[in-house]
Motif scaffolding. Sequence first.
Motif, PDB file in Angstrom:
ATOM      1  N   THR A  44       0.470  -1.388  -0.104  1.00  0.00           N
ATOM      2  CA  THR A  44      -0.199  -0.143  -0.068  1.00  0.00           C
ATOM      3  C   THR A  44       0.860   1.548   0.060  1.00  0.00           C
ATOM      4  OG1 THR A  44      -1.375  -1.184   0.746  1.00  0.00           O
ATOM      5  CG2 THR A  44      -1.688   1.288   0.841  1.00  0.00           C
ATOM      6  N   LEU A  45       1.862   1.065   0.877  1.00  0.00           N
ATOM      7  CA  LEU A  45       2.956   2.192   0.671  1.00  0.00           C
ATOM      8  C   LEU A  45       3.477   2.354  -0.948  1.00  0.00           C
ATOM      9  CD1 LEU A  45       4.895   4.292   3.112  1.00  0.00           C
ATOM     10  CD2 LEU A  45       6.557   2.867   1.804  1.00  0.00           C
ATOM     11  N   MET A  46       4.146   1.409  -1.545  1.00  0.00           N
ATOM     12  CA  MET A  46       4.501   1.318  -2.508  1.00  0.00           C
ATOM     13  C   MET A  46       3.821   2.338  -3.210  1.00  0.00           C
ATOM     14  SD  MET A  46       7.914  -0.581  -2.528  1.00  0.00           S
ATOM     15  CE  MET A  46       6.955  -2.389  -2.501  1.00  0.00           C
ATOM     16  N   ARG A  47       2.674   1.775  -3.668  1.00  0.00           N
ATOM     17  CA  ARG A  47       1.159   1.972  -4.409  1.00  0.00           C
ATOM     18  C   ARG A  47       0.817   3.433  -4.488  1.00  0.00           C
ATOM     19  NH1 ARG A  47      -3.419  -0.890  -5.182  1.00  0.00           N
ATOM     20  NH2 ARG A  47      -2.700  -0.604  -7.486  1.00  0.00           N
ATOM     21  N   ALA A  48       0.763   4.173  -3.207  1.00  0.00           N
ATOM     22  CA  ALA A  48       0.206   4.898  -2.915  1.00  0.00           C
ATOM     23  C   ALA A  48       1.610   6.221  -3.141  1.00  0.00           C
ATOM     24  CB  ALA A  48       0.192   5.265  -1.229  1.00  0.00           C
ATOM     25  N   ALA A  74      10.493   2.950 -12.136  1.00  0.00           N
ATOM     26  CA  ALA A  74       9.988   1.550 -12.374  1.00  0.00           C
ATOM     27  C   ALA A  74       9.443   0.679 -12.105  1.00  0.00           C
ATOM     28  CB  ALA A  74      11.565   1.019 -12.802  1.00  0.00           C
ATOM     29  N   TRP A  75       8.419   0.265 -11.759  1.00  0.00           N
ATOM     30  CA  TRP A  75       7.649  -0.480 -10.494  1.00  0.00           C
ATOM     31  C   TRP A  75       7.571  -1.925 -11.179  1.00  0.00           C
ATOM     32  CZ3 TRP A  75       5.633  -1.802  -6.341  1.00  0.00           C
ATOM     33  CH2 TRP A  75       4.472  -1.807  -6.231  1.00  0.00           C
ATOM     34  N   MET A  76       8.187  -3.090 -10.046  1.00  0.00           N
ATOM     35  CA  MET A  76       7.577  -3.682 -10.219  1.00  0.00           C
ATOM     36  C   MET A  76       6.457  -4.161  -9.362  1.00  0.00           C
ATOM     37  SD  MET A  76       9.735  -7.644 -10.327  1.00  0.00           S
ATOM     38  CE  MET A  76       8.580  -8.825 -10.534  1.00  0.00           C
ATOM     39  N   PRO A  77       5.167  -4.755  -9.767  1.00  0.00           N
ATOM     40  CA  PRO A  77       4.143  -5.119  -8.980  1.00  0.00           C
ATOM     41  C   PRO A  77       4.430  -6.346  -8.207  1.00  0.00           C
ATOM     42  CG  PRO A  77       3.350  -4.710 -10.823  1.00  0.00           C
ATOM     43  CD  PRO A  77       4.482  -4.935 -11.017  1.00  0.00           C
ATOM     44  N   GLN A  78       3.978  -6.841  -6.897  1.00  0.00           N
ATOM     45  CA  GLN A  78       3.497  -8.274  -6.590  1.00  0.00           C
ATOM     46  C   GLN A  78       3.291  -9.478  -7.725  1.00  0.00           C
ATOM     47  OE1 GLN A  78       2.004  -8.267  -2.582  1.00  0.00           O
ATOM     48  NE2 GLN A  78       3.119  -9.926  -1.940  1.00  0.00           N
ATOM     49  N   ALA A  79       2.056  -8.488  -8.478  1.00  0.00           N
ATOM     50  CA  ALA A  79       1.418  -9.721  -8.834  1.00  0.00           C
ATOM     51  C   ALA A  79       2.550  -9.717 -10.567  1.00  0.00           C
ATOM     52  CB  ALA A  79       0.038  -9.154  -9.462  1.00  0.00           C
ATOM     53  N   LEU A 143      10.155 -10.039 -15.567  1.00  0.00           N
ATOM     54  CA  LEU A 143       9.595  -8.757 -15.085  1.00  0.00           C
ATOM     55  C   LEU A 143      10.365  -7.097 -14.373  1.00  0.00           C
ATOM     56  CD1 LEU A 143       6.209 -10.284 -14.364  1.00  0.00           C
ATOM     57  CD2 LEU A 143       6.597  -8.836 -16.199  1.00  0.00           C
ATOM     58  N   ILE A 144      11.458  -8.135 -14.086  1.00  0.00           N
ATOM     59  CA  ILE A 144      12.132  -7.403 -13.132  1.00  0.00           C
ATOM     60  C   ILE A 144      12.991  -7.175 -14.260  1.00  0.00           C
ATOM     61  CG2 ILE A 144      14.439  -7.510 -11.478  1.00  0.00           C
ATOM     62  CD1 ILE A 144      12.926  -9.812  -9.521  1.00  0.00           C
ATOM     63  N   ALA A 145      13.763  -7.492 -15.193  1.00  0.00           N
ATOM     64  CA  ALA A 145      14.647  -7.040 -16.542  1.00  0.00           C
ATOM     65  C   ALA A 145      13.798  -5.934 -17.537  1.00  0.00           C
ATOM     66  CB  ALA A 145      14.266  -8.185 -17.418  1.00  0.00           C
ATOM     67  N   ARG A 146      12.534  -6.048 -17.307  1.00  0.00           N
ATOM     68  CA  ARG A 146      11.342  -5.123 -17.968  1.00  0.00           C
ATOM     69  C   ARG A 146      11.559  -3.543 -17.080  1.00  0.00           C
ATOM     70  NH1 ARG A 146       5.497  -5.398 -18.066  1.00  0.00           N
ATOM     71  NH2 ARG A 146       4.996  -5.579 -16.479  1.00  0.00           N
ATOM     72  N   MET A 156      11.354   0.682  -8.169  1.00  0.00           N
ATOM     73  CA  MET A 156      10.589   0.206  -6.658  1.00  0.00           C
ATOM     74  C   MET A 156      10.427  -1.294  -7.173  1.00  0.00           C
ATOM     75  SD  MET A 156       8.654   3.664  -6.044  1.00  0.00           S
ATOM     76  CE  MET A 156       7.263   3.385  -4.828  1.00  0.00           C
ATOM     77  N   ALA A 157      10.361  -2.259  -6.053  1.00  0.00           N
ATOM     78  CA  ALA A 157      10.179  -3.698  -6.599  1.00  0.00           C
ATOM     79  C   ALA A 157       9.372  -4.060  -5.581  1.00  0.00           C
ATOM     80  CB  ALA A 157      11.209  -4.480  -6.400  1.00  0.00           C
ATOM     81  N   ASP A 158       7.902  -4.702  -5.351  1.00  0.00           N
ATOM     82  CA  ASP A 158       7.324  -5.520  -4.472  1.00  0.00           C
ATOM     83  C   ASP A 158       7.436  -6.820  -4.154  1.00  0.00           C
ATOM     84  OD1 ASP A 158       5.437  -5.746  -2.508  1.00  0.00           O
ATOM     85  OD2 ASP A 158       3.829  -5.047  -3.671  1.00  0.00           O
ATOM     86  N   GLU A 159       7.956  -7.691  -3.026  1.00  0.00           N
ATOM     87  CA  GLU A 159       8.722  -8.793  -2.958  1.00  0.00           C
ATOM     88  C   GLU A 159       8.976  -9.546  -4.624  1.00  0.00           C
ATOM     89  OE1 GLU A 159       5.953 -11.253  -0.771  1.00  0.00           O
ATOM     90  OE2 GLU A 159       5.241  -9.602   0.093  1.00  0.00           O
ATOM     91  N   PRO A 160       9.957  -8.716  -4.778  1.00  0.00           N
ATOM     92  CA  PRO A 160      10.475  -9.222  -6.098  1.00  0.00           C
ATOM     93  C   PRO A 160      11.133 -10.668  -6.670  1.00  0.00           C
ATOM     94  CG  PRO A 160      11.999  -7.815  -5.727  1.00  0.00           C
ATOM     95  CD  PRO A 160      10.932  -7.182  -4.560  1.00  0.00           C
ATOM     96  N   VAL A 161      12.076 -11.100  -5.398  1.00  0.00           N
ATOM     97  CA  VAL A 161      12.325 -12.351  -5.223  1.00  0.00           C
ATOM     98  C   VAL A 161      11.228 -13.752  -4.786  1.00  0.00           C
ATOM     99  CG1 VAL A 161      15.235 -10.577  -4.898  1.00  0.00           C
ATOM    100  CG2 VAL A 161      13.346 -11.630  -2.589  1.00  0.00           C
ATOM    101  N   ALA A 162      10.282 -12.745  -4.133  1.00  0.00           N
ATOM    102  CA  ALA A 162       9.306 -14.365  -3.849  1.00  0.00           C
ATOM    103  C   ALA A 162       8.964 -15.050  -5.481  1.00  0.00           C
ATOM    104  CB  ALA A 162       7.952 -13.570  -3.818  1.00  0.00           C
ATOM    105  N   GLY A 163       9.573 -16.509  -4.607  1.00  0.00           N
ATOM    106  CA  GLY A 163       9.049 -17.260  -6.282  1.00  0.00           C
ATOM    107  C   GLY A 163      11.173 -17.573  -6.538  1.00  0.00           C
TER     108      GLY A 163
END
Length: 252
Positions: A44-48, A74-79, A143-146, A156-163
Amino acid sequence: MTLLSLQNLTVRRGECPVVDAVSLSLAEGDCVGLIGPNGAGKTTLMRAALGLLPHSGQSSLATLPATARAKAAAWMPQARDIAWPLEVETLVALGRLPHRPTGSRLRPEDRAAVDSALTRMGLDSFRSRSATALSGGEQARVLIARALAQETPLLMADEPVAGLDPAAQIATLQVFRDLAREGRGVLVSLHDLTLAARYCTRLVLLHRGRLAAEGPPMEVLTPDRLAQVFHLNAQVLETDHGPLIQPLGVLS
Ligand SMILES: Nc1ncnc2c1ncn2[C@@H]1O[C@H](COP(=O)(O)OP(=O)(O)OP(=O)(O)O)[C@@H](O)[C@H]1O
């Protein structure tokens, strides 16, 4: 130079503030880890901050026109939904859209940015593959590369290393740390506290929407805070390889 400045940023969901008067700033050279338990308010913080959610308080990014903002951050969302079976190279090149006139071909500098992003993410041999035919972790790296190809001052990246597998997690955090060392800024949310401690220059700890602590990783990650905020009994160790945060059990 300041790349992101938040002042009293507040997001309400109904009556309840899920981000509560958070102020922080991020400058060139900072790799800031945003940490906190599930539901603490990191996404929520990052999106706001990006102006993607209604909020009160100020964010230096939220007020920018869309194209200027896309050149600033640049924004890498969790989804990680990849809807179309684009070639990896074509998908990564979408990161160049803010820099190119609409409908124009890729210029040499765009190709160089795409090549550099693919190489940084270890994706050279994937460039002609269909993105929808990749594994979940491979898609995440694409998506990180994009986002890297966008070549913005701030990532700004939201949990980019999950998975991602352990080696890919470390490699990705090394890329983020290198970006900061090259003079860019990174704000990354993470659940792996050892990675956060090792690769971030500074940590911001959110707890129930509030900024609970901010500073050098080992000053933020004290056993007391791990107990109070994360309900973790954890050992915090300094090793030859860097900090190690070893969860030992859950506190009731
Ligand atoms: N659309 C929504 N409507 C109402 N409440 C929401 C909505 N989205 C998120 N929330 C609530 O806001 C709070 C913060 O959510 P947020 O996704 O920012 O947490 P987070 O720290 O990113 O969590 P996680 O680590 O689980 O990804 C949570 O309590 C969540 O339930």
